[in-house]
Design an enzyme around this catalytic site. Structure first.
Site, PDB file in Angstrom:
ATOM      1  N   CYS A 177       0.757  -1.217  -0.054  1.00  0.00           N
ATOM      2  CA  CYS A 177      -0.074   0.170   0.112  1.00  0.00           C
ATOM      3  C   CYS A 177       0.839   1.378   0.024  1.00  0.00           C
ATOM      4  CB  CYS A 177      -0.904   0.105   1.227  1.00  0.00           C
ATOM      5  SG  CYS A 177      -1.895  -1.420   1.347  1.00  0.00           S
ATOM      6  N   CYS A 194      -1.444  -7.732   8.095  1.00  0.00           N
ATOM      7  CA  CYS A 194      -1.976  -7.024   6.912  1.00  0.00           C
ATOM      8  C   CYS A 194      -3.531  -6.419   6.889  1.00  0.00           C
ATOM      9  CB  CYS A 194      -1.619  -7.895   5.679  1.00  0.00           C
ATOM     10  SG  CYS A 194      -2.272  -7.065   3.933  1.00  0.00           S
ATOM     11  N   TYR A 217     -11.188 -13.442 -22.962  1.00  0.00           N
ATOM     12  CA  TYR A 217     -10.475 -13.365 -21.562  1.00  0.00           C
ATOM     13  C   TYR A 217     -11.488 -13.661 -20.435  1.00  0.00           C
ATOM     14  CZ  TYR A 217      -7.081 -11.346 -24.724  1.00  0.00           C
ATOM     15  OH  TYR A 217      -6.212 -10.822 -25.799  1.00  0.00           O
ATOM     16  N   GLU A 245     -11.120 -18.180 -22.950  1.00  0.00           N
ATOM     17  CA  GLU A 245     -10.429 -18.315 -21.797  1.00  0.00           C
ATOM     18  C   GLU A 245      -9.196 -19.362 -22.183  1.00  0.00           C
ATOM     19  OE1 GLU A 245      -9.655 -16.617 -18.955  1.00  0.00           O
ATOM     20  OE2 GLU A 245      -8.242 -18.273 -18.601  1.00  0.00           O
ATOM     21  N   ASP A 288     -11.597  -8.580 -21.495  1.00  0.00           N
ATOM     22  CA  ASP A 288     -10.796  -8.044 -20.074  1.00  0.00           C
ATOM     23  C   ASP A 288      -9.441  -8.965 -20.088  1.00  0.00           C
ATOM     24  OD1 ASP A 288     -10.358  -7.545 -17.491  1.00  0.00           O
ATOM     25  OD2 ASP A 288     -11.963  -8.802 -16.572  1.00  0.00           O
ATOM     26  N   CYS A 305      -7.125  -3.581 -16.518  1.00  0.00           N
ATOM     27  CA  CYS A 305      -6.228  -3.372 -15.099  1.00  0.00           C
ATOM     28  C   CYS A 305      -5.055  -2.387 -15.572  1.00  0.00           C
ATOM     29  CB  CYS A 305      -6.121  -4.607 -14.674  1.00  0.00           C
ATOM     30  SG  CYS A 305      -5.204  -5.723 -15.536  1.00  0.00           S
TER      31      CYS A 305
END
Ligand SMILES: C[S@@+](CC[C@H](N)C(=O)[O-])C[C@H]1O[C@@H](n2cnc3c(N)ncnc32)[C@H](O)[C@@H]1O
Length: 475
Positions: A84, A178, A333, A354, A405, A432
């Site tokens: 983070c 975490c 995907y 996929e 994706d 992403c």
């Protein structure tokens, strides 16, 4: 005047904004300086660590004025962990920075003068938002500054179970707690550490590819409360017995664990993936819900890691697809068929593609779980599966909408080319990685498509990652 910016120079800077990779960006005489661990609004004394032709890099020596958006980090590992990076920056400011970064990438790499980027949808949870954590075993432990200074615990430096240290991917930080998955996961992590530390089988190391323990992967259904523990190891004569003993200890200590699997990765690739899987407890899979749909997820299948964030992401994808019930949709995907099933009731049929066989098996199970009978799945590499578009069209019909994706690398050039042959009216691109998204969208918009809108969705608070959905329509 040209500023004498040399490596090793100490200067004062004001941080203007947050750049990609969660670095602070400052300007000095027209030169951009990227400062690690710096927040917008801070005034810092920094040390120049690298000087290039048109930019420099620096690290902070002293905070002269704190950022108005600074918040105290919650995690005790914040200074050392690579997870983070901006946990100390107010969340709304993180979101604004991500929106600006997506816009800038679309301008610079996508070639769009004014990219249609909406404000980022924030993650419903900012801590404990993940449903999966992957902890690595290592023989080389990252020592914190205090440990180096005090020489304490140095004798324990040959074992770690945790996350990569900041800017140091070959060192692992031993993690005590975490805030990304759950309190339970921290207890499981501690129990696995207690069992494996000092065990006759040592952690695996990529230095000479010896050793046994490789990864501990914990998955937790945020909607179902199911828990999966996946122990990924190398192969060793006594290995299966050791993991079975660990599994028995975990079952006894944590009745909440629904399933435990052992994955054996014999390859040198340092990935939490096994060629052989042994189910030691429970069913061997986890169930999780996204919206009204329930999904069955195997240890080796991809599943969005922020469940509540995925509900937002998929809802945007569904809205962008604008289905009326008559459409044929291709879901490229498709992983375990999650988007396909999520939108299936709004389409005539959905065909998912996929590469991972387990994911395709999960997709078939998921259709049963959700009483979905209009989805079909094809297993294979997309660049091969799309090689003969006329055959595909003959078999499944021409797609009205294609949802893609891809992984971080984006779409393969051959797949992009085939998109033009498939010629759907709408392309819904879930990404992403803003950089590969910009590259691929530039290609599509150079041909027959136009970019209508981009909706960034924050699935990874406190990190520099940003997920987004783009809508492209045929001109
Ligand atoms: C970002 S994930 C998306 C999965 C799914 N849409 C979801 O939301 O869970 C990308 C998926 O692409 C698959 N994949 C990667 N390379 C591929 C290829 N060359 N052909 C087909 N699928 C591929 C991966 O196995 C993974 O399941």
């Amino acid at each position: 005047m040209d500023f004498p910016l040399k490596k090793g120079a100490e200067i004062e800077l004001e941080i203007e904004s947050l750049a990609f990779g969660a670095k602070g960006l400052a300007r000095l005489n027209g030169l951009v300086v990227f400062v690690e661990r710096a927040l917008p609004g801070q005034r810092l004394r920094v040390l120049i660590t690298k000087k290039k032709r048109d930019y420099a890099e620096a690290r902070p020596l002293e905070v002269l004025r704190e950022s108005p958006d600074y918040v105290p980090p919650r995690c005790s590992h914040f200074a050392d962990c690579g997870g983070c990076l901006v946990q100390n920056l107010r969340y709304e400011v993180q979101l604004a920075a991500k929106q600006r970064q997506v816009e800038e990438v679309l301008v610079h790499l996508g070639g769009f003068a004014q990219p249609p980027v909406a404000a980022v949808l924030g993650s419903p949870q900012q801590f404990f938002y993940r449903n999966k954590m992957e902890f690595s075993f290592a023989r080389q432990r990252w020592l914190t500054r205090e440990e180096v200074d005090s020489a304490q615990n140095i004798s324990e430096r040959n074992f770690a179970l945790g996350l990569h240290a900041r800017n140091c991917f070959d060192k692992t930080l031993d993690i005590a707690a975490c805030f990304l998955l759950s309190e339970l996961s921290n207890h499981i992590l501690a129990a696995v550490r207690a069992f494996t530390k000092g065990h006759p089988l040592p952690p695996y190391t990529t230095r000479d590819h010896t050793g046994f323990w490789r990864f501990l992967v914990i998955r937790e259904g945020k909607r179902t409360q199911e828990v999966m523990v996946n122990i990924v190891t190398a192969d060793a004569p006594e290995g299966k017995k050791a993991v079975a003993e660990l599994s028995a200890a975990l079952q006894q200590q944590f009745p909440a664990i629904s399933t435990i699997v052992h994955n054996i990765n014999r390859s040198k690739a340092q990935i939490a993936f096994g060629e052989e899987e042994i189910v030691l407890h429970g069913t061997g899979y986890l169930r999780e819900q996204i919206g009204a749909c329930t999904f069955h997820i195997s240890a080796n299948s991809f599943f969005q890691t922020n469940t509540l964030g995925a509900e937002q992401l998929y809802s945007v994808a569904r809205d962008f697809a604008a289905l009326t019930g008559t459409e044929t949709v291709y879901d490229l995907y498709c992983g375990a068929g999650t988007i396909a099933i999520f939108i299936s009731k709004l389409a005539k049929q959905v065909v998912g593609f996929e590469i991972v066989p387990e994911a395709i098996r999960d997709a078939a199970v998921n259709c049963g779980l959700n009483q979905t009978d209009n989805c079909r799945f094809v297993q294979g590499d997309l660049k091969d599966e799309l090689a003969r578009v006329p055959l595909l069209v003959q078999r499944w019909g021409r797609p009205d909408v294609v949802i893609v994706d891809p992984p971080r690398a984006g779409m393969h050039p051959r797949v992009l080319q085939k998109m033009l042959e498939l010629a759907p009216q709408r392309i819904v691109y879930v990404s992403c990685n803003p950089a590969t998204f910009a590259r691929d969208v530039r290609f599509l918009c150079g041909a027959e498509y136009q970019l209508e809108k981009v909706q960034p969705v924050d699935m990874f608070p406190h990190t520099s990652h940003c997920e987004m959905v783009g809508l492209l329509t045929r001109k």
